[in-house]
Design a protein around this motif. Structure first.
Motif: not given
Length: 488
Positions: A55-56, A93-96, A117-124, A127-133
């Motif tokens: 996140f940082a 690991r995927m966020h990293m 990642l959000v295919v596997e973890s749609p309630r992340d 990942a959704l917000a950063v990917g959107h940007q």
């Protein structure tokens, strides 16, 4: 194992750090200015947390500030060096991996990892917000829409954070041309959370794209207390308000907004605010409205940054400022330096390398050519890429400054065939825009079609009148006379 509020397990994380991460994610979703503090609190509470460190790292690149990115890259590399990545849970690991890819300049790779990642973890939601940007920064409207739309079924209708995801989805719908659906979803998001400024922003974009400026002004006025201060989108939404004012022919209101909010003596020099300032002044320049004093101050702010190559979209707006201020030598030198750096990038070009080579440099050169009055050169530079400009990021509304530059060049160069084509496209998509009809009038004048020109001007005046009347009776606000008073 500690979990976040969404049920995701957090590796090497304490309950205290998890609380900070929850607060940081919520702040990111709602564009609260203090969310970076929560990220730093999470890192301080649990420096071994891969998610906090990721996140940082995201925080270092989301603002498109090159200096922040360099610092984040160094910190992330130091953290990663002693880490056994194989021991990490797959999500972390995927966020990293996504953070590492973006810090390394591969925005496409980062976007893809987060989508996987959000295919596997749609309630992340991170990942959704950063990917959107990321989708926004790369101009990928389809993914901007579907990344969020595909995950929404995993969020219950009463989930408190479904609302900001709906706002993101609405923006993706708007950028994909689904205006009615975008407005419907965005309004529903705002009904859930009145201060959801990204959803408000989506509504504003719909009105902009449809040329419904009086409705846009009315909407922003009605929700003034929800967006006009205390958010990371305050300045940008005021920029949209100024665009509405320009379409209404109210240059006084637009300049008041510029002086009070977009750029003034107390402005921070934050790049995303400088983008808005340059984009508004460029519209004045295209209309031959003198703004030299404002241009000079803005060009000083861009020059003071002395940014290295990082994001071509930012570079274009820096050149806007230099060219608008008449500093053509500085603009030429800026472009030459960017071109020189392309040859030094090595065999694996970054996302920005491709953006700069294919879109950024031609656009920069066209802006300078426009100020020099070399309109055929503007056409030669922009016509071949006009349908690919989105690939270097931004929204349709932001990139319209470039499309208007091309249209202006065709009119001034008497390229009636190209001007007719562009105006036909624009008027077909936005028949309510006074700007488009004034362009039709200018083309008709050039062709000696006085009656057609008169009809087009009457249409433009009729379309502008409701917004102009609304501004004349509503925009008498003290904080638009005091620089910085409406700033966040």
């Amino acid at each position: 194992m500690v979990t976040d509020r969404y049920g995701n397990r957090l590796y090497e994380c304490t309950a205290e750090a998890a609380g900070h991460l929850d607060r940081a994610v919520e702040g990111l979703l709602f564009f609260r200015p203090d969310f970076p503090d929560a990220v730093q609190d999470a890192v301080a509470a649990c420096p071994a947390s891969p998610l906090a460190q990721s996140f940082a790292a995201y925080l270092g690149v989301l603002g498109t500030e090159s200096r922040d990115a360099v610092e984040a890259r160094l910190r992330f590399a130091e953290f990663s060096a002693g880490l056994d990545h194989s021991a990490l849970p797959r999500r972390e690991r995927m966020h990293m991996a996504a953070a590492r890819a973006w810090l390394g300049g591969d925005m496409g790779r980062a976007a893809q990892v987060l989508e996987d990642l959000v295919v596997e973890s749609p309630r992340d939601p991170l990942a959704l917000a950063v990917g959107h940007q990321l989708d926004f920064f790369t101009g990928d409207a389809t993914r901007l829409r579907d990344r969020i739309g595909g995950a929404l079924p995993a969020w219950e209708t009463d989930d408190p954070h479904r609302g900001p995801l709906m706002g993101m989805y609405a923006f993706g719908l708007e950028e994909s041309g689904h205006y009615d659906r975008a407005r419907e979803v965005a309004l529903a998001a705002v009904e859930r959370n009145p201060r959801d400024v990204w959803a408000i922003h989506a509504v504003v974009h719909v009105h902009e794209m449809q040329g419904r400026f009086a409705e846009g002004i009315d909407y922003l006025d009605a929700r003034l207390d929800d967006w006009a201060s205390g958010t990371l989108l305050t300045v940008h939404n005021w920029w949209h308000y100024a665009l509405y004012a320009l379409e209404a022919g109210d240059t006084d209101t637009a300049t008041r907004i510029y002086d009070a909010v977009l750029h003034h003596k107390d402005s921070t020099g934050f790049v995303m605010e400088l983008l808005d300032a340059a984009a508004l002044l460029w519209r004045f320049l295209l209309a031959d409205l003198d703004q030299d004093t404002r241009w000079q101050t803005l060009a000083d702010a861009w020059a003071e940054r002395a940014d290295p190559p990082y994001y071509a979209f930012n570079d274009v707006h820096a050149v806007m400022a230099f060219a608008g201020a008449g500093r053509l030598k500085a603009a030429d030198e800026f472009i030459a330096e960017r071109r020189r750096r392309l040859t030094l990038d090595g065999t694996r070009p970054t996302s920005n390398h491709v953006m700069t080579a294919e879109i950024g440099l031609p656009v920069c050169e066209a802006l300078v050519a426009h100020v020099r009055g070399e309109y055929p050169a503007v056409i030669d530079l922009l016509w071949p890429i006009r349908r690919r400009v989105h690939t270097f990021g931004g929204s349709h509304a932001q990139r319209d400054a470039i499309q208007r530059t091309l249209l202006e060049a065709t009119l001034r160069a008497n390229r009636h065939d190209l001007a007719r084509r562009l105006l036909g496209e624009r008027t077909g998509l936005s028949p309510h825009s006074p700007y488009n009809w004034l362009g039709q009038a200018r083309l008709a004048d050039s062709l000696g079609e006085a009656a057609r020109a008169a009809v087009a001007r009457d249409t433009a005046a009729e379309l502008a009148a409701p917004a102009a009347r609304m501004l004349s009776r509503k925009l008498h606000r003290p904080y638009l006379t005091t620089p910085g008073a409406a700033d966040h």
